[in-house]
Write a protein that holds these residues in place. Structure first.
Motif, PDB file in Angstrom:
ATOM      1  N   LYS A 267      -5.675  -6.161  19.059  1.00  0.00           N
ATOM      2  CA  LYS A 267      -4.123  -6.513  19.211  1.00  0.00           C
ATOM      3  C   LYS A 267      -3.036  -5.318  19.437  1.00  0.00           C
ATOM      4  O   LYS A 267      -2.210  -5.474  20.195  1.00  0.00           O
ATOM      5  CB  LYS A 267      -3.890  -7.870  18.774  1.00  0.00           C
ATOM      6  CG  LYS A 267      -4.578  -9.044  19.168  1.00  0.00           C
ATOM      7  CD  LYS A 267      -3.978 -10.149  18.607  1.00  0.00           C
ATOM      8  CE  LYS A 267      -4.771 -11.382  18.902  1.00  0.00           C
ATOM      9  NZ  LYS A 267      -4.101 -12.535  18.435  1.00  0.00           N
ATOM     10  N   ALA A 268      -3.140  -4.463  18.313  1.00  0.00           N
ATOM     11  CA  ALA A 268      -1.860  -3.640  18.122  1.00  0.00           C
ATOM     12  C   ALA A 268      -2.315  -2.296  17.673  1.00  0.00           C
ATOM     13  O   ALA A 268      -3.618  -2.246  16.857  1.00  0.00           O
ATOM     14  CB  ALA A 268      -0.942  -4.311  17.023  1.00  0.00           C
ATOM     15  N   PRO A 269      -1.477  -1.333  17.997  1.00  0.00           N
ATOM     16  CA  PRO A 269      -1.898   0.005  17.599  1.00  0.00           C
ATOM     17  C   PRO A 269      -1.479   0.350  16.291  1.00  0.00           C
ATOM     18  O   PRO A 269      -0.545  -0.570  15.748  1.00  0.00           O
ATOM     19  CB  PRO A 269      -1.098   0.893  18.488  1.00  0.00           C
ATOM     20  CG  PRO A 269      -0.017  -0.013  18.732  1.00  0.00           C
ATOM     21  CD  PRO A 269      -0.285  -1.177  18.841  1.00  0.00           C
ATOM     22  N   PRO A 270      -1.981   1.363  15.609  1.00  0.00           N
ATOM     23  CA  PRO A 270      -1.553   1.549  14.177  1.00  0.00           C
ATOM     24  C   PRO A 270       0.018   2.040  14.219  1.00  0.00           C
ATOM     25  O   PRO A 270       0.608   2.645  15.248  1.00  0.00           O
ATOM     26  CB  PRO A 270      -2.244   3.179  13.825  1.00  0.00           C
ATOM     27  CG  PRO A 270      -3.209   3.181  14.819  1.00  0.00           C
ATOM     28  CD  PRO A 270      -2.788   2.355  16.122  1.00  0.00           C
ATOM     29  N   GLN A 271       0.609   1.195  13.304  1.00  0.00           N
ATOM     30  CA  GLN A 271       2.181   1.284  13.154  1.00  0.00           C
ATOM     31  C   GLN A 271       2.738   0.669  11.869  1.00  0.00           C
ATOM     32  O   GLN A 271       1.970  -0.071  11.286  1.00  0.00           O
ATOM     33  CB  GLN A 271       2.866   0.853  14.269  1.00  0.00           C
ATOM     34  CG  GLN A 271       2.718  -0.756  14.361  1.00  0.00           C
ATOM     35  CD  GLN A 271       3.469  -1.436  15.526  1.00  0.00           C
ATOM     36  OE1 GLN A 271       4.272  -0.872  16.176  1.00  0.00           O
ATOM     37  NE2 GLN A 271       3.167  -2.515  15.975  1.00  0.00           N
ATOM     38  N   PHE A 272       3.762   0.892  11.534  1.00  0.00           N
ATOM     39  CA  PHE A 272       4.419   0.148  10.309  1.00  0.00           C
ATOM     40  C   PHE A 272       4.684  -1.280  11.036  1.00  0.00           C
ATOM     41  O   PHE A 272       5.300  -1.590  11.875  1.00  0.00           O
ATOM     42  CB  PHE A 272       5.677   0.890   9.622  1.00  0.00           C
ATOM     43  CG  PHE A 272       5.332   2.053   9.138  1.00  0.00           C
ATOM     44  CD1 PHE A 272       4.607   1.810   7.622  1.00  0.00           C
ATOM     45  CD2 PHE A 272       5.165   3.252   9.571  1.00  0.00           C
ATOM     46  CE1 PHE A 272       4.009   2.906   7.074  1.00  0.00           C
ATOM     47  CE2 PHE A 272       4.784   4.221   8.670  1.00  0.00           C
ATOM     48  CZ  PHE A 272       4.215   4.108   7.566  1.00  0.00           C
ATOM     49  N   THR A 273       4.537  -2.228  10.238  1.00  0.00           N
ATOM     50  CA  THR A 273       4.678  -3.597  10.503  1.00  0.00           C
ATOM     51  C   THR A 273       5.759  -4.030   9.542  1.00  0.00           C
ATOM     52  O   THR A 273       5.981  -3.235   8.540  1.00  0.00           O
ATOM     53  CB  THR A 273       3.519  -4.928  10.627  1.00  0.00           C
ATOM     54  OG1 THR A 273       3.049  -4.692   9.269  1.00  0.00           O
ATOM     55  CG2 THR A 273       2.452  -4.228  11.666  1.00  0.00           C
ATOM     56  N   ARG A 274       6.291  -5.173   9.861  1.00  0.00           N
ATOM     57  CA  ARG A 274       7.525  -5.500   8.808  1.00  0.00           C
ATOM     58  C   ARG A 274       7.489  -7.203   8.371  1.00  0.00           C
ATOM     59  O   ARG A 274       6.984  -8.011   8.896  1.00  0.00           O
ATOM     60  CB  ARG A 274       8.883  -5.269   9.670  1.00  0.00           C
ATOM     61  CG  ARG A 274       9.195  -3.884   9.768  1.00  0.00           C
ATOM     62  CD  ARG A 274       9.848  -3.502  10.741  1.00  0.00           C
ATOM     63  NE  ARG A 274      11.576  -4.280  10.473  1.00  0.00           N
ATOM     64  CZ  ARG A 274      12.451  -4.252  11.290  1.00  0.00           C
ATOM     65  NH1 ARG A 274      12.245  -3.765  12.496  1.00  0.00           N
ATOM     66  NH2 ARG A 274      13.623  -4.854  10.954  1.00  0.00           N
ATOM     67  N   GLY A 275       7.981  -7.268   7.135  1.00  0.00           N
ATOM     68  CA  GLY A 275       8.176  -8.498   6.630  1.00  0.00           C
ATOM     69  C   GLY A 275       9.722  -8.699   6.309  1.00  0.00           C
ATOM     70  O   GLY A 275      10.266  -7.784   6.029  1.00  0.00           O
TER      71      GLY A 275
END
Lengths: 368, 210, 164
Positions: A267-275
């Motif tokens: 669903k999503a490319p490699p990247q930094f995600t966030r909380g």
């Protein structure tokens, strides 16, 4: 089953009188003032405000005093109080980027605009009990000052955002009206805005334990503290009768931007995600825990499998409210006399059937 | 400046106790459809909102209840008055409204366009507050249903032309459907969705629904 | 007429948006004034017109919103107590006030002061005796906090390693 039983009024009245006495304690000591609690037990006040979901230091301090320092009881008192008040409306969303920062640290960039501002932190203390505090009259040094620093304290998420390596701030569909747990019953699946409301008022200990569990492998999220900031923000409110947006005053909040490595999925490319974590008052542990759990609860959004407790929104959200939890746990101590009589009877009958016939006769007679 | 003055004045003199008084009266009227309630409180809503309708507005509408206003009321100082004294948002969407207000002779849109509630939550429907010329001097109507021993009678003057037909359709949706409060000056009568209404002349013959 | 109110040395009538902006600034300051500061101003006025209460003073809640990620979609963070009042003076001037907390007396005083400030002469007095010193106090407090925080800023230095 519940059966109304009368009696005990006198015992209850005397118990409350005893409670008032124990709350006051040794009369030779001066009574605590609300101002003292606000000034010297400020983080307890902050926690009560955060989990009661009501910002008012004076009322939170009063609740703490009334509850003899029992946090959950104080939170309960404040939650009960808020139900007596009408709601005037909804604030303009807080601008945490315009915060009067009192503390700001990043674990991802050493030299970031605005710098690392330690503020009033327990970090780097040696956790040695300080006997100087035994003397309540001892002078405390005034804080050091450093003049002339006016550099804007930019948000760390904006730095990574410039490279496109990090997902943007969380968006909801354009026509989405922010949900309100205090108005509508909970439904699952729950949108992220409602989850954040639940987490912001959730029990710090519960969220801390869940955040910790993700670090120990129950739903790893590879977190880095992008930024923690604490300080004062304005509460702005649109006043219809004036046609103006007024600033009603400042509140102190703590914000945590957790940055999580993410290797990508279908669903999503490699990247930094966030909380994301945002909490009333100075409460870094809570803001960090909240951001860990917020990210964990986004598991299915990124096409990952839900395998751990912290990723299960029904588990997390349904159990993070300590007032709700204490209500159900503590109700067990209320009279269940009739329930238990029925259980006794049931167990006796089951035992009678379970035992060999010859033993049963003798035993039953004895039990009569 | 005139509109400003109207906005800020004319609310309940004592918001807490006045709202409680009006609520009790309204609740009793809802429990006994056909019974005429009288608002004896001092309040002066901006025209063309009537006194009883204004009292209902300040008693029931707040920040959590979107309100729909008829075109004429929307153009009047009423939205500002409602915002100041009641804090309720005005919505242009009928199906979002928890309450809807109509001045005398306002055309009545299809009741079905308002919120009708759901089978699970039939309470999530709109309550319509409709101002009429009078409750006693108009067309005689017979009311039947819960809260009424045998029949009750009202005679609203200036009821919208197709009200009875629409009311019958509304009744067929039960437990869903809207509720209505008819107001005339200081007076009001409640018509909960359970109330069956027939023109008095028709009802005197043994009716098929009896 | 009180001569102080007629003092010509202060800002004249402001028009339109400027007037609104000024009123907002004043109300924002009044929301931060302590009860004592408001009482002191009121007690020091020679001319204390009577007022009627249009609404309140009353305490209620404002739901405080944050934004997901700091800048994204809004969510409900929690509520804050707010007290407000709306009053009207005998001359027809209407004043409003909103402030965090439960101090209804402070809200009513602030609303009266807002109503008084509809008159440019009176506003000049209010600015002199309350708003200007208040703005200075708030600025000094903010500067003090900023300097105290700045003193805890880490100045990194790299240790020289043993390589040439």
């Amino acid at each position: 089953m519940y059966v109304a039983v009368k009696g005990g009024e006198k015992a209850i009245a005397n118990a409350h009188r005893l409670l008032a006495d124990r709350r006051r304690g040794d009369r030779s000591l001066p009574g605590l003032t609300i101002a003292q609690i606000i000034a010297q037990l400020g983080l307890a006040v902050d926690r009560v405000m955060a989990e009661a979901s009501l910002y008012d230091p004076s009322l939170a301090a009063l609740a703490l005093k009334q509850a003899r320092g029992d946090m959950i009881e104080a939170i309960f008192l404040l939650r009960a109080y808020r139900t007596t008040l009408p709601r005037f409306g909804t604030s303009v969303p807080l601008e945490t980027g315009r915060m009067q920062v009192e503390r700001r640290v990043s674990a991802t960039y050493k030299d970031l605009p605005g710098g690392q501002l330690l503020g009033p932190t327990f970090d780097y203390t040696h956790r040695l009990l300080d006997p100087d505090l035994l003397d309540e009259t001892a002078d405390v040094e005034a804080p050091a000052r450093r003049a002339g620093e006016t550099e804007a304290v930019m948000r760390v998420s904006d730095i990574l955002d410039g490279e496109g390596l990090i997902e943007p701030d969380g968006e909801m569909p354009d026509d989405h009206v922010p949900g309100d747990l205090t108005r509508e019953p909970m439904e699952f699946p729950m949108p992220r805005d409602l989850r954040l409301q639940a987490l912001a008022r959730g029990d710090e200990g519960f969220l801390l334990a869940l955040g910790y569990s993700t670090q120990r492998g129950y739903g790893r999220t590879h977190p880095f503290v992008g930024e923690i900031r604490m300080g004062l923000v304005e509460v702005e409110f649109e006043v219809p009768e004036l046609g103006l947006t007024l600033s009603l005053g400042e509140i102190r909040i703590t914000e945590c931007q957790m940055v999580n490595q993410f290797k990508g999925s279908a669903k999503a490319p490699p990247q930094f995600t966030r909380g994301y974590g945002l909490v009333f008052g100075q409460s870094e542990r809570k803001a960090m825990s909240m951001s860990l759990v917020d990210r964990a609860l986004r598991t299915s959004e990124f096409g990952e499998d839900v395998t751990a407790p912290a990723q299960d929104e029904e588990f997390v959200i349904s159990h993070c409210d300590n007032v709700q939890a204490t209500g159900f746990v503590e109700h067990l101590k209320l009279p269940h006399y009739v329930d238990f009589q029925a259980e006794l009877d049931l167990v006796r009958r089951m035992r009678a059937r379970h035992k060999p016939a010859e033993e049963t006769t003798e035993h039953e007679e004895a039990a009569e | 400046m005139l509109s400003r003055t109207e906005t800020f004045s004319g609310g309940f003199a004592d918001p807490v106790f006045d709202a409680q008084t009006a609520f009790r009266m309204l609740m009793d009227c809802m429990a006994r459809p056909g019974e005429i309630g009288e608002v004896a409180l001092s309040l002066s809503p901006p025209a063309p909102l009537g006194i009883a309708a204004g009292a209902v507005m300040l008693t029931l509408c707040d920040h959590d209840t979107p309100v729909w206003l008829s075109p004429k009321l929307s153009q009047s100082p009423v939205p500002g008055w409602l915002a100041f004294h009641g804090g309720a948002p005005v919505t242009p969407e009928r199906h979002d409204a928890r309450f809807a207000f109509f001045e005398t002779k306002a055309p009545l849109p299809a009741l079905g366009a308002f919120a009708l509630g759901t089978q699970e939550y039939p309470d999530r429907s709109t309550t319509l507050i409709i101002e009429v010329a009078s409750l006693k001097d108009g067309q005689p109507l017979l009311l039947r249903g819960p809260g009424i021993r045998d029949t009750a009678g009202i005679a609203p003057g200036g009821l919208p032309a197709d009200f009875l037909r629409q009311w019958n359709e509304n009744g067929a949706l039960f437990p869903r459907g809207v509720d209505v409060v008819l107001t005339a000056g200081r007076q009001l009568v409640a018509l909960p969705r359970t109330c069956k209404i027939t023109a008095a002349a028709v009802a005197e013959t043994p009716a098929s629904e009896g | 007429m009180n001569t102080a109110f007629a003092d010509p040395g202060h800002a004249g009538p402001a028009g339109g948006g400027e007037e609104e902006a000024r009123r907002k600034r004043d109300l924002d300051l009044l929301a931060r004034a302590s009860r004592t500061e408001l009482e002191d101003l009121w007690n020091g006025l020679d001319d204390k017109p009577a007022h009627t209460r249009l609404r309140g003073p009353e305490t209620g809640l404002v739901m405080v919103r944050g934004r997901i990620g700091g800048g994204g979609a809004p969510f409900n963070l929690g509520e804050a107590t707010v007290s407000r009042a709306s009053v009207q003076l005998a001359d027809g001037a209407v004043g409003h006030a909103y402030r965090l907390g439960t101090d209804r007396r402070a809200a009513e005083l602030a609303a009266i002061i807002d109503a008084l400030a509809r008159d440019d002469g009176r506003r000049a007095v209010i600015a002199d005796r309350l708003l200007t010193p208040l703005a200075e106090r708030l600025a000094a407090e903010a500067a003090g906090r900023a300097e105290e925080t700045a003193a805890t800023k880490v100045d990194f230095f790299t240790m020289v390693r043993g390589e040439d």
